[in-house]
Design an enzyme around this catalytic site. Structure first.
Site, mmCIF file in Angstrom:
data_model
loop_
_atom_site.group_PDB
_atom_site.id
_atom_site.type_symbol
_atom_site.label_atom_id
_atom_site.label_comp_id
_atom_site.label_asym_id
_atom_site.label_seq_id
_atom_site.Cartn_x
_atom_site.Cartn_y
_atom_site.Cartn_z
ATOM 1 N N CYS A 13 -17.117 3.841 -21.039
ATOM 2 C CA CYS A 13 -18.226 4.492 -21.531
ATOM 3 C C CYS A 13 -18.184 5.183 -22.581
ATOM 4 C CB CYS A 13 -18.990 4.851 -20.294
ATOM 5 S SG CYS A 13 -18.122 6.334 -19.457
ATOM 6 N N GLU A 39 0.922 -1.231 -0.035
ATOM 7 C CA GLU A 39 0.151 -0.049 0.120
ATOM 8 C C GLU A 39 0.814 1.104 -0.101
ATOM 9 O OE1 GLU A 39 -2.963 0.271 -0.606
ATOM 10 O OE2 GLU A 39 -3.337 -1.920 -0.839
#
Length: 387
Positions: free
Chosen positions: A204, A40
């Site tokens: 999209c 992380e």
DNA sequence: AAGTCGGGGCC
DNA sequence: GGCCCAGACTT
């Protein structure tokens, strides 16, 4: 409308991940809190492709929190070299020691406690808690901010606190009910943002793939996808130049340790002058000044507190070597390199100086452009025979 | 809220 | 060249 989206978001996202999520990333197969934590931190503001090479190397060198805590900070910085944001490496080392002293060597599972550790903010705390402990804690990185801003049509400037608070609330609301879903859900969020709901070419807009949220996404419905999230206008980064001394004796070069609270903090680099604001319209000014620079003048610029080497012909003009341009997030720097040979490896006063063999450069953390520069130097024949 | 921290991938 | 990124921290 929005309520239905909130209710079914986690399930739909996890379903998407089952079909189109990223797989095989080395840190995805681990649940050891230490291994999760390292990944992380390394992934903060750093591309997956970069971490892919460096993560296994780091884990091999520092396999446990105890090994990391016990290592000299200099070794951690050397291992971190090239990744950037070197405060992360310092915090990593400090955090490892915190975990040992304050938590008996085990990372806490409570995100509130995780966030109190060095280098762990709210989002990273959430990621560690979710991946390693199945805690229902949200993350809010750039991926999630983008996804949420688009899905819910959040038009406020992303840097405003009220907008940020709103995003955190949403992130919390969207969490799956079952704690066991937290790892896959959190991974799915990151994957969806990184590969489908991307900043520049979201699927999209392409038409080849079908976004599972197309019919609910406010940005998509209003044709605002590329406009969200709104980002602040960034000022042009200022430009500087400086002089750097490449002092060489045989196959050794003189390195100087940089101060911690600075660019390339804690790394080993070449002695350098103060940075001067680059004078664009006087391009010839600095060039002229450089051509006749003497060794004595150069030393005064880059080593103002040291005595001039007696082994140098101080008054002899030296010629400028290569000029390196380097771009940081907030600055652009032109480094004028001056090559000077010394007949001996004269020691300098202070622990922040070191003569280092070109063969040993790998053991030191060097700024990337300096590493490239020094690696490009040709070795002298004498040492070639020796080694 | 704005500034400070790197580096590489991408367009 | 500018933009972007599994952000945290300081001021």
């Amino acid at each position: 409308m929005s309520e239905a989206l909130i209710k079914h978001f986690a399930k739909k996202l996890i379903a998407w991940h089952g079909l189109d999520g990223r797989r095989g990333l080395p840190w995805q197969s681990v649940r050891d809190p230490y291994a999760v934590w390292v990944s992380e931190i390394m992934l903060q503001q750093t591309q997956v492709a970069t971490v892919l090479e460096r993560y296994p190397r780091f884990m091999k060198r520092f396999p446990t929190v105890n090994k990391l805590a016990a290592a000299p900070l200099d070794d951690v910085l050397a291992e971190w070299a090239g990744l950037g944001y070197y405060t992360r490496a310092r915090n990593l080392h400090a955090c490892a020691n915190q975990v040992i002293k304050e938590f008996g060597g085990n990372f806490p599972r409570d995100p509130i406690l995780l966030e109190q550790l060095k280098g762990i903010g709210r989002s990273t705390a959430g990621a560690i808690a979710a991946f390693a402990f199945h805690e229902r804690a949200p993350i809010l990185d750039a991926n999630v901010k983008r996804i949420l801003a688009r899905l819910f049509g959040i038009e406020g400037a992303i840097q405003e606190k009220s907008v940020n608070d709103q995003l955190w609330l949403l992130a919390q609301e969207l969490l799956p009910k079952s704690p066991t879903d937290m790892p896959v859900y959190t991974q799915a969020l990151m994957d969806f943002g990184a590969t489908w709901c991307t900043s520049r070419k979201p699927v999209c807009m392409s038409g080849t793939k079908k976004c599972p949220f197309a019919k609910a996404c406010q940005a998509n419905l209003s044709d605002q996808v590329l406009l969200l999230p709104r980002k602040p206008i960034k000022a042009k980064s200022p430009e500087f130049d400086c002089d750097m001394l490449l002092l060489r004796h045989g196959n050794s070069v003189l390195l100087q340790k940089r101060p911690e609270k600075a660019i390339w903090g804690g790394l080993w680099s070449l002695p350098e002058s103060v940075w001067r604001a680059k004078e664009k319209n006087l391009a010839s000014h600095s060039e002229k000044a450089k051509v006749n620079l003497t060794a004595k003048e150069l030393f005064k610029l880059v080593l103002p507190n040291q005595k001039t080497l007696t082994t140098l012909k101080a008054s002899e003009p030296i010629k400028p070597g290569s000029e390196i341009k380097h771009v940081f997030t907030h600055r652009r720097l032109w480094m004028q390199i001056w090559h000077v040979s010394s007949s001996s490896a004269t020691p300098f006063s202070g622990a922040d100086f070191k003569w280092v063999s070109l063969h040993q450069l790998g053991k030191y953390g060097l700024p990337q452009p300096i590493k490239v520069l020094l690696q490009g130097l040709s070795l002298t024949r004498d040492d070639d025979l020796k080694n």
